[in-house]
Design a protein around this motif. Structure first.
Motif, PDB file in Angstrom:
ATOM      1  N   SER A  81       0.935  -1.185  -0.181  1.00 20.30           N
ATOM      2  CA  SER A  81       0.019   0.095   0.093  1.00 20.30           C
ATOM      3  C   SER A  81       0.884   1.234   0.023  1.00 20.30           C
ATOM      4  CB  SER A  81      -0.882   0.058   1.620  1.00 20.30           C
ATOM      5  OG  SER A  81      -1.286   1.268   1.507  1.00 20.30           O
ATOM      6  N   PRO A  82       0.341   2.324  -0.584  1.00 20.62           N
ATOM      7  CA  PRO A  82       1.166   3.586  -0.632  1.00 20.62           C
ATOM      8  C   PRO A  82       1.382   4.165   0.852  1.00 20.62           C
ATOM      9  CG  PRO A  82      -0.560   3.565  -2.603  1.00 20.62           C
ATOM     10  CD  PRO A  82      -0.778   2.375  -1.785  1.00 20.62           C
ATOM     11  N   GLN A  83       0.402   3.591   1.729  1.00 20.92           N
ATOM     12  CA  GLN A  83       0.423   3.961   3.204  1.00 20.92           C
ATOM     13  C   GLN A  83       1.904   3.475   3.687  1.00 20.92           C
ATOM     14  OE1 GLN A  83      -1.785   5.798   4.737  1.00 20.92           O
ATOM     15  NE2 GLN A  83      -0.965   5.620   6.716  1.00 20.92           N
ATOM     16  N   LYS A  84       2.400   2.448   3.403  1.00 24.96           N
ATOM     17  CA  LYS A  84       3.791   2.035   3.854  1.00 24.96           C
ATOM     18  C   LYS A  84       4.737   2.759   3.595  1.00 24.96           C
ATOM     19  CE  LYS A  84       3.676  -2.771   4.940  1.00 24.96           C
ATOM     20  NZ  LYS A  84       4.100  -3.004   6.160  1.00 24.96           N
ATOM     21  N   LEU A  85       4.760   3.547   2.206  1.00 19.87           N
ATOM     22  CA  LEU A  85       5.842   4.363   1.929  1.00 19.87           C
ATOM     23  C   LEU A  85       5.558   5.765   2.736  1.00 19.87           C
ATOM     24  CD1 LEU A  85       8.025   5.470   0.132  1.00 19.87           C
ATOM     25  CD2 LEU A  85       6.315   6.082  -1.533  1.00 19.87           C
ATOM     26  N   PHE A  86       4.278   6.061   2.845  1.00 16.85           N
ATOM     27  CA  PHE A  86       3.956   7.087   3.678  1.00 16.85           C
ATOM     28  C   PHE A  86       4.655   6.792   4.966  1.00 16.85           C
ATOM     29  CE2 PHE A  86       1.475   9.386   7.039  1.00 16.85           C
ATOM     30  CZ  PHE A  86       1.900  10.511   6.986  1.00 16.85           C
ATOM     31  N   HIS A  87       4.501   5.794   5.716  1.00 14.93           N
ATOM     32  CA  HIS A  87       5.099   5.547   7.413  1.00 14.93           C
ATOM     33  C   HIS A  87       6.502   5.564   7.147  1.00 14.93           C
ATOM     34  CE1 HIS A  87       1.408   3.056   8.255  1.00 14.93           C
ATOM     35  NE2 HIS A  87       0.984   4.391   8.494  1.00 14.93           N
ATOM     36  N   PRO A 102      -0.982  11.747   4.417  1.00  8.04           N
ATOM     37  CA  PRO A 102      -0.732  10.791   3.665  1.00  8.04           C
ATOM     38  C   PRO A 102      -1.611  10.592   2.444  1.00  8.04           C
ATOM     39  CG  PRO A 102      -2.319  10.089   5.701  1.00  8.04           C
ATOM     40  CD  PRO A 102      -1.753  11.513   5.802  1.00  8.04           C
ATOM     41  N   TYR A 103      -2.321  11.577   2.072  1.00  7.73           N
ATOM     42  CA  TYR A 103      -3.099  11.566   0.833  1.00  7.73           C
ATOM     43  C   TYR A 103      -2.368  12.434  -0.214  1.00  7.73           C
ATOM     44  CZ  TYR A 103      -7.075   9.749   3.206  1.00  7.73           C
ATOM     45  OH  TYR A 103      -7.824   9.059   4.005  1.00  7.73           O
ATOM     46  N   TYR A 104      -1.390  13.195   0.443  1.00  7.38           N
ATOM     47  CA  TYR A 104      -0.684  14.210  -0.644  1.00  7.38           C
ATOM     48  C   TYR A 104       0.414  13.510  -1.662  1.00  7.38           C
ATOM     49  CZ  TYR A 104       2.225  18.523  -1.532  1.00  7.38           C
ATOM     50  OH  TYR A 104       2.718  19.387  -2.421  1.00  7.38           O
ATOM     51  N   ARG A 105       0.460  14.041  -2.827  1.00  7.79           N
ATOM     52  CA  ARG A 105       1.319  13.150  -3.594  1.00  7.79           C
ATOM     53  C   ARG A 105       2.016  14.465  -4.458  1.00  7.79           C
ATOM     54  NH1 ARG A 105      -1.136   9.207  -7.363  1.00  7.79           N
ATOM     55  NH2 ARG A 105       1.151   8.389  -7.457  1.00  7.79           N
ATOM     56  N   GLY A 106       2.216  15.552  -3.845  1.00  7.57           N
ATOM     57  CA  GLY A 106       3.039  16.599  -4.718  1.00  7.57           C
ATOM     58  C   GLY A 106       2.211  17.561  -5.180  1.00  7.57           C
ATOM     59  N   GLN A 107       2.788  18.558  -5.621  1.00  9.80           N
ATOM     60  CA  GLN A 107       2.177  19.647  -6.414  1.00  9.80           C
ATOM     61  C   GLN A 107       1.664  19.434  -7.849  1.00  9.80           C
ATOM     62  OE1 GLN A 107       4.707  23.076  -6.886  1.00  9.80           O
ATOM     63  NE2 GLN A 107       4.837  23.259  -4.543  1.00  9.80           N
ATOM     64  N   GLU A 116      -5.647   2.425   5.532  1.00 14.87           N
ATOM     65  CA  GLU A 116      -5.518   2.644   7.102  1.00 14.87           C
ATOM     66  C   GLU A 116      -4.801   1.568   7.496  1.00 14.87           C
ATOM     67  OE1 GLU A 116      -5.505   5.692   8.253  1.00 14.87           O
ATOM     68  OE2 GLU A 116      -6.476   6.575   6.314  1.00 14.87           O
ATOM     69  N   ILE A 117      -3.435   1.567   7.692  1.00 17.44           N
ATOM     70  CA  ILE A 117      -2.860   0.407   8.259  1.00 17.44           C
ATOM     71  C   ILE A 117      -1.862   0.982   9.570  1.00 17.44           C
ATOM     72  CG2 ILE A 117      -3.052  -1.139   6.295  1.00 17.44           C
ATOM     73  CD1 ILE A 117       0.048  -0.419   5.412  1.00 17.44           C
ATOM     74  N   GLU A 118      -1.444   0.366  10.421  1.00 16.06           N
ATOM     75  CA  GLU A 118      -0.739   0.997  11.370  1.00 16.06           C
ATOM     76  C   GLU A 118       0.887   0.630  10.880  1.00 16.06           C
ATOM     77  OE1 GLU A 118      -1.236  -0.428  15.361  1.00 16.06           O
ATOM     78  OE2 GLU A 118      -3.184  -0.702  15.031  1.00 16.06           O
ATOM     79  N   ARG A 119       1.717   1.595  11.431  1.00 16.89           N
ATOM     80  CA  ARG A 119       3.005   1.471  10.849  1.00 16.89           C
ATOM     81  C   ARG A 119       3.571   0.241  11.629  1.00 16.89           C
ATOM     82  NH1 ARG A 119       7.636   6.217  12.718  1.00 16.89           N
ATOM     83  NH2 ARG A 119       5.687   7.242  12.207  1.00 16.89           N
ATOM     84  N   SER A 120       4.323  -0.566  10.798  1.00 19.54           N
ATOM     85  CA  SER A 120       5.005  -1.810  11.373  1.00 19.54           C
ATOM     86  C   SER A 120       6.404  -1.484  11.386  1.00 19.54           C
ATOM     87  CB  SER A 120       4.754  -3.001  10.423  1.00 19.54           C
ATOM     88  OG  SER A 120       5.323  -2.542   8.898  1.00 19.54           O
ATOM     89  N   ILE A 121       7.024  -2.156  12.075  1.00 25.07           N
ATOM     90  CA  ILE A 121       8.446  -2.365  12.514  1.00 25.07           C
ATOM     91  C   ILE A 121       9.159  -3.507  12.093  1.00 25.07           C
ATOM     92  CG2 ILE A 121      10.466  -2.090  14.125  1.00 25.07           C
ATOM     93  CD1 ILE A 121       8.377  -0.580  15.982  1.00 25.07           C
TER      94      ILE A 121
END
Length: 125
Positions: free
Chosen positions: A46-52, A75-80, A90-95
């Motif tokens: 998920s792009p959410q992981k990249l955000f994390h 987390p929704y922002y992708r640049g200009q 919606e996923i929690e940040r993993s380690i």
């Protein structure tokens, strides 16, 4: 293109840390899904992981006193030039954030940095 093993983020020299921020911005924007051998694994998640992961980078930047554009904290922002995501998983940040960032990958990253004359502590925290 490379995402450094996340255990190295706090030790990266300024140039590599800021470069990592630019790389994350690029991947979150127009670079999403564009094949490159060192980051292809990012696109199966998920792009959410990249955000994390990017959050870790931005937190370190702020810890060092660098300014981060607050738009990237969304987390929704992708640049200009890219439309924001309409939704994200919606996923929690993993380690670690990416399971691919294992001990083998850590050694690969350390070797890559050493080729650039950068020697970091070899601990994995």
């Amino acid at each position: 293109m490379r995402l450094w093993h996340e255990s190295l983020i706090s030790q990266l020299p300024r140039q590599q840390l800021l470069g990592q921020h630019r790389e994350c911005c690029a991947l979150r924007g127009k670079g999403w899904g564009k094949p490159h051998s060192t980051v292809n694994y990012v696109f199966v998640h998920s792009p959410q992981k990249l955000f994390h992961y990017h959050e870790l980078v931005m937190e370190e930047m702020e810890r060092r006193g660098y300014n981060v554009n607050p738009l990237w904290m969304d987390p929704y922002y992708r640049g200009q030039v890219m439309e924001p995501y309409e939704s994200v998983d919606e996923i929690e940040r993993s380690i670690p954030v990416y399971e691919e960032h294992d001990d083998v990958y850590l050694q690969e990253c350390l070797g890559n940095l050493e080729e650039k004359g950068i020697y970091l502590n070899r601990r994995n925290d």
